[in-house]
Design a protein around this motif. Structure first.
Motif, PDB file in Angstrom:
ATOM      1  N   ALA A   3     -14.658   3.975   5.733  1.00 43.97           N
ATOM      2  CA  ALA A   3     -13.423   4.340   5.059  1.00 43.97           C
ATOM      3  C   ALA A   3     -12.643   3.091   4.662  1.00 43.97           C
ATOM      4  O   ALA A   3     -12.751   2.041   5.301  1.00 43.97           O
ATOM      5  CB  ALA A   3     -12.570   5.219   5.967  1.00 43.97           C
ATOM      6  N   LEU A   4     -11.856   3.217   3.604  1.00 45.17           N
ATOM      7  CA  LEU A   4     -10.924   2.168   3.226  1.00 45.17           C
ATOM      8  C   LEU A   4      -9.626   2.434   3.975  1.00 45.17           C
ATOM      9  O   LEU A   4      -9.075   3.531   3.909  1.00 45.17           O
ATOM     10  CB  LEU A   4     -10.673   2.193   1.714  1.00 45.17           C
ATOM     11  CG  LEU A   4      -9.843   1.024   1.178  1.00 45.17           C
ATOM     12  CD1 LEU A   4     -10.698  -0.231   1.084  1.00 45.17           C
ATOM     13  CD2 LEU A   4      -9.235   1.370  -0.176  1.00 45.17           C
ATOM     14  N   HIS A   5      -9.124   1.431   4.670  1.00 46.21           N
ATOM     15  CA  HIS A   5      -7.933   1.601   5.511  1.00 46.21           C
ATOM     16  C   HIS A   5      -6.681   1.162   4.764  1.00 46.21           C
ATOM     17  O   HIS A   5      -6.614   0.049   4.240  1.00 46.21           O
ATOM     18  CB  HIS A   5      -8.085   0.801   6.806  1.00 46.21           C
ATOM     19  CG  HIS A   5      -9.194   1.296   7.678  1.00 46.21           C
ATOM     20  ND1 HIS A   5      -9.042   2.374   8.517  1.00 46.21           N
ATOM     21  CD2 HIS A   5     -10.474   0.882   7.813  1.00 46.21           C
ATOM     22  CE1 HIS A   5     -10.192   2.598   9.155  1.00 46.21           C
ATOM     23  NE2 HIS A   5     -11.064   1.708   8.740  1.00 46.21           N
ATOM     24  N   VAL A   6      -5.684   2.049   4.747  1.00 46.58           N
ATOM     25  CA  VAL A   6      -4.430   1.801   4.050  1.00 46.58           C
ATOM     26  C   VAL A   6      -3.273   1.973   5.026  1.00 46.58           C
ATOM     27  O   VAL A   6      -3.214   2.968   5.763  1.00 46.58           O
ATOM     28  CB  VAL A   6      -4.247   2.773   2.863  1.00 46.58           C
ATOM     29  CG1 VAL A   6      -2.892   2.549   2.184  1.00 46.58           C
ATOM     30  CG2 VAL A   6      -5.384   2.625   1.869  1.00 46.58           C
ATOM     31  N   LEU A   7      -2.360   1.019   5.027  1.00 45.09           N
ATOM     32  CA  LEU A   7      -1.090   1.152   5.737  1.00 45.09           C
ATOM     33  C   LEU A   7      -0.002   1.160   4.669  1.00 45.09           C
ATOM     34  O   LEU A   7       0.067   0.242   3.845  1.00 45.09           O
ATOM     35  CB  LEU A   7      -0.862  -0.011   6.708  1.00 45.09           C
ATOM     36  CG  LEU A   7      -1.792  -0.081   7.920  1.00 45.09           C
ATOM     37  CD1 LEU A   7      -1.484  -1.320   8.761  1.00 45.09           C
ATOM     38  CD2 LEU A   7      -1.638   1.171   8.786  1.00 45.09           C
ATOM     39  N   SER A   8       0.837   2.180   4.677  1.00 43.88           N
ATOM     40  CA  SER A   8       1.770   2.346   3.570  1.00 43.88           C
ATOM     41  C   SER A   8       3.096   2.928   4.017  1.00 43.88           C
ATOM     42  O   SER A   8       3.155   3.753   4.931  1.00 43.88           O
ATOM     43  CB  SER A   8       1.145   3.273   2.520  1.00 43.88           C
ATOM     44  OG  SER A   8       2.067   3.602   1.503  1.00 43.88           O
ATOM     45  N   GLY A   9       4.145   2.525   3.309  1.00 44.54           N
ATOM     46  CA  GLY A   9       5.404   3.231   3.427  1.00 44.54           C
ATOM     47  C   GLY A   9       5.216   4.657   2.937  1.00 44.54           C
ATOM     48  O   GLY A   9       4.329   4.941   2.120  1.00 44.54           O
ATOM     49  N   GLY A  36       4.382   5.603   7.081  1.00 48.48           N
ATOM     50  CA  GLY A  36       5.527   5.565   7.975  1.00 48.48           C
ATOM     51  C   GLY A  36       6.556   4.573   7.478  1.00 48.48           C
ATOM     52  O   GLY A  36       6.458   4.048   6.362  1.00 48.48           O
ATOM     53  N   ALA A  37       7.551   4.300   8.306  1.00 47.73           N
ATOM     54  CA  ALA A  37       8.570   3.309   7.958  1.00 47.73           C
ATOM     55  C   ALA A  37       7.891   1.979   7.659  1.00 47.73           C
ATOM     56  O   ALA A  37       6.950   1.575   8.353  1.00 47.73           O
ATOM     57  CB  ALA A  37       9.555   3.153   9.116  1.00 47.73           C
ATOM     58  N   VAL A  38       8.365   1.290   6.616  1.00 49.95           N
ATOM     59  CA  VAL A  38       7.674   0.078   6.171  1.00 49.95           C
ATOM     60  C   VAL A  38       7.629  -0.990   7.261  1.00 49.95           C
ATOM     61  O   VAL A  38       6.636  -1.707   7.399  1.00 49.95           O
ATOM     62  CB  VAL A  38       8.297  -0.478   4.878  1.00 49.95           C
ATOM     63  CG1 VAL A  38       8.005   0.429   3.708  1.00 49.95           C
ATOM     64  CG2 VAL A  38       9.793  -0.716   5.027  1.00 49.95           C
ATOM     65  N   GLY A  39       8.696  -1.100   8.045  1.00 52.15           N
ATOM     66  CA  GLY A  39       8.694  -2.079   9.133  1.00 52.15           C
ATOM     67  C   GLY A  39       7.640  -1.761  10.178  1.00 52.15           C
ATOM     68  O   GLY A  39       6.983  -2.661  10.720  1.00 52.15           O
ATOM     69  N   LEU A  40       7.444  -0.483  10.456  1.00 47.12           N
ATOM     70  CA  LEU A  40       6.429  -0.065  11.420  1.00 47.12           C
ATOM     71  C   LEU A  40       5.037  -0.379  10.887  1.00 47.12           C
ATOM     72  O   LEU A  40       4.153  -0.827  11.635  1.00 47.12           O
ATOM     73  CB  LEU A  40       6.561   1.427  11.707  1.00 47.12           C
ATOM     74  CG  LEU A  40       5.499   2.053  12.606  1.00 47.12           C
ATOM     75  CD1 LEU A  40       5.502   1.400  13.984  1.00 47.12           C
ATOM     76  CD2 LEU A  40       5.712   3.557  12.727  1.00 47.12           C
ATOM     77  N   MET A  41       4.823  -0.163   9.598  1.00 46.20           N
ATOM     78  CA  MET A  41       3.517  -0.454   9.004  1.00 46.20           C
ATOM     79  C   MET A  41       3.224  -1.953   9.042  1.00 46.20           C
ATOM     80  O   MET A  41       2.098  -2.371   9.312  1.00 46.20           O
ATOM     81  CB  MET A  41       3.453   0.058   7.573  1.00 46.20           C
ATOM     82  CG  MET A  41       3.567   1.568   7.435  1.00 46.20           C
ATOM     83  SD  MET A  41       2.239   2.489   8.303  1.00 46.20           S
ATOM     84  CE  MET A  41       3.126   3.051   9.772  1.00 46.20           C
ATOM     85  N   ARG A  42       4.233  -2.763   8.782  1.00 48.20           N
ATOM     86  CA  ARG A  42       4.063  -4.215   8.924  1.00 48.20           C
ATOM     87  C   ARG A  42       3.692  -4.578  10.355  1.00 48.20           C
ATOM     88  O   ARG A  42       2.776  -5.379  10.592  1.00 48.20           O
ATOM     89  CB  ARG A  42       5.352  -4.937   8.533  1.00 48.20           C
ATOM     90  CG  ARG A  42       5.322  -6.452   8.800  1.00 48.20           C
ATOM     91  CD  ARG A  42       6.713  -7.027   8.928  1.00 48.20           C
ATOM     92  NE  ARG A  42       7.478  -6.338   9.961  1.00 48.20           N
ATOM     93  CZ  ARG A  42       8.809  -6.365  10.046  1.00 48.20           C
ATOM     94  NH1 ARG A  42       9.516  -7.022   9.139  1.00 48.20           N
ATOM     95  NH2 ARG A  42       9.434  -5.716  11.018  1.00 48.20           N
TER      96      ARG A  42
END
Length: 234
Positions: A3-9, A36-42
């Protein structure tokens, strides 16, 4: 294939959902996305969570470029996202076009849902709006915080009809437009506006940079501009 993994707001949830099938058809890969919240994704990225494509605010992407976590040449803007107000479908729609109208709508609301100000920029901004309107004492009993705007909207759509009556949700327009069962009352007035540019980029640790580049191209291509606008990206 993996799978391609994405972390996103949460702002890009609707865009990703519309591309899943075509992306899999072209690559044979699924998209494994966390929103999720952008800070959490970072923070998830910095903690070592698998990530090929990162979709965050421009400020956070620039921060991660400096930190050597994102490939700067891969960054593509998806558009500007404004913050709006929503009610459950079928409920009276308040006017929020002016500061005076927004103030009246907030005072008339039975409850106001938005993202946790302790965890999200949007939540912090909305608390500042309440303070600038001079409504902190009056609205404090009505405020209900959620992990993100999508969770606030979901709570509204899943509530019993009586519990949804008189409830306003303040969150990103992209999240409002991607949620069935809610109606957008409008964006915040210009003087209280929160407008955020979202950027998609490839992480330096991506194990699938070619597939990651394709997804970003699908998201950011000029041909997809109409879809981005329909989803709330200006």
């Amino acid at each position: 294939m993996g799978a391609l993994h994405v972390l996103s707001g949460g702002a890009a949830r609707g865009l990703i959902a519309k591309l899943r099938e075509e992306f899999q058809r072209q690559t044979g890969r699924t998209i494994e996305a966390r929103f999720g919240a952008v800070g959490l994704m970072r923070d998830r990225l910095l903690a070592g969570e698998a990530c090929d494509v990162l979709i965050l605010t421009q400020a956070l992407i620039e921060e991660l470029v400096v930190a050597g976590r994102v490939l700067p040449e891969s960054a593509r803007a998806l558009g500007l996202v404004r913050t709006g107000v929503a009610v459950r479908s079928g409920e009276p729609v308040p006017c929020v076009e002016t500061p005076e109208a927004l103030k009246a709508a907030l005072l008339a609301a039975r409850a106001i849902y938005f993202a946790d100000p302790a965890k999200t920029r949007a939540g912090t901004h909305l608390m500042q709006v309440v303070q600038r309107l001079g409504l902190t004492p009056e609205l404090a009993p009505k405020l209900r915080f959620f992990g993100n705007g999508s969770a606030a909207l979901q709570a509204l759509t899943e509530a019993e009809p009586a519990d949804a009556r008189g409830v306003l949700v303040c969150t990103h327009m992209t999240e409002i437009l991607a949620t069935p069962g809610v109606h957008c009352a409008g964006v915040l007035p210009k003087s209280f506006e929160l407008a955020t540019v979202y950027i998609a980029a490839i992480t330096v640790r991506s194990e699938q940079p070619l597939a990651a580049r394709l997804l970003i191209e699908m998201l950011a291509t000029p041909e997809a501009a109409a879809q981005r606008r329909a989803d709330g990206f200006e």
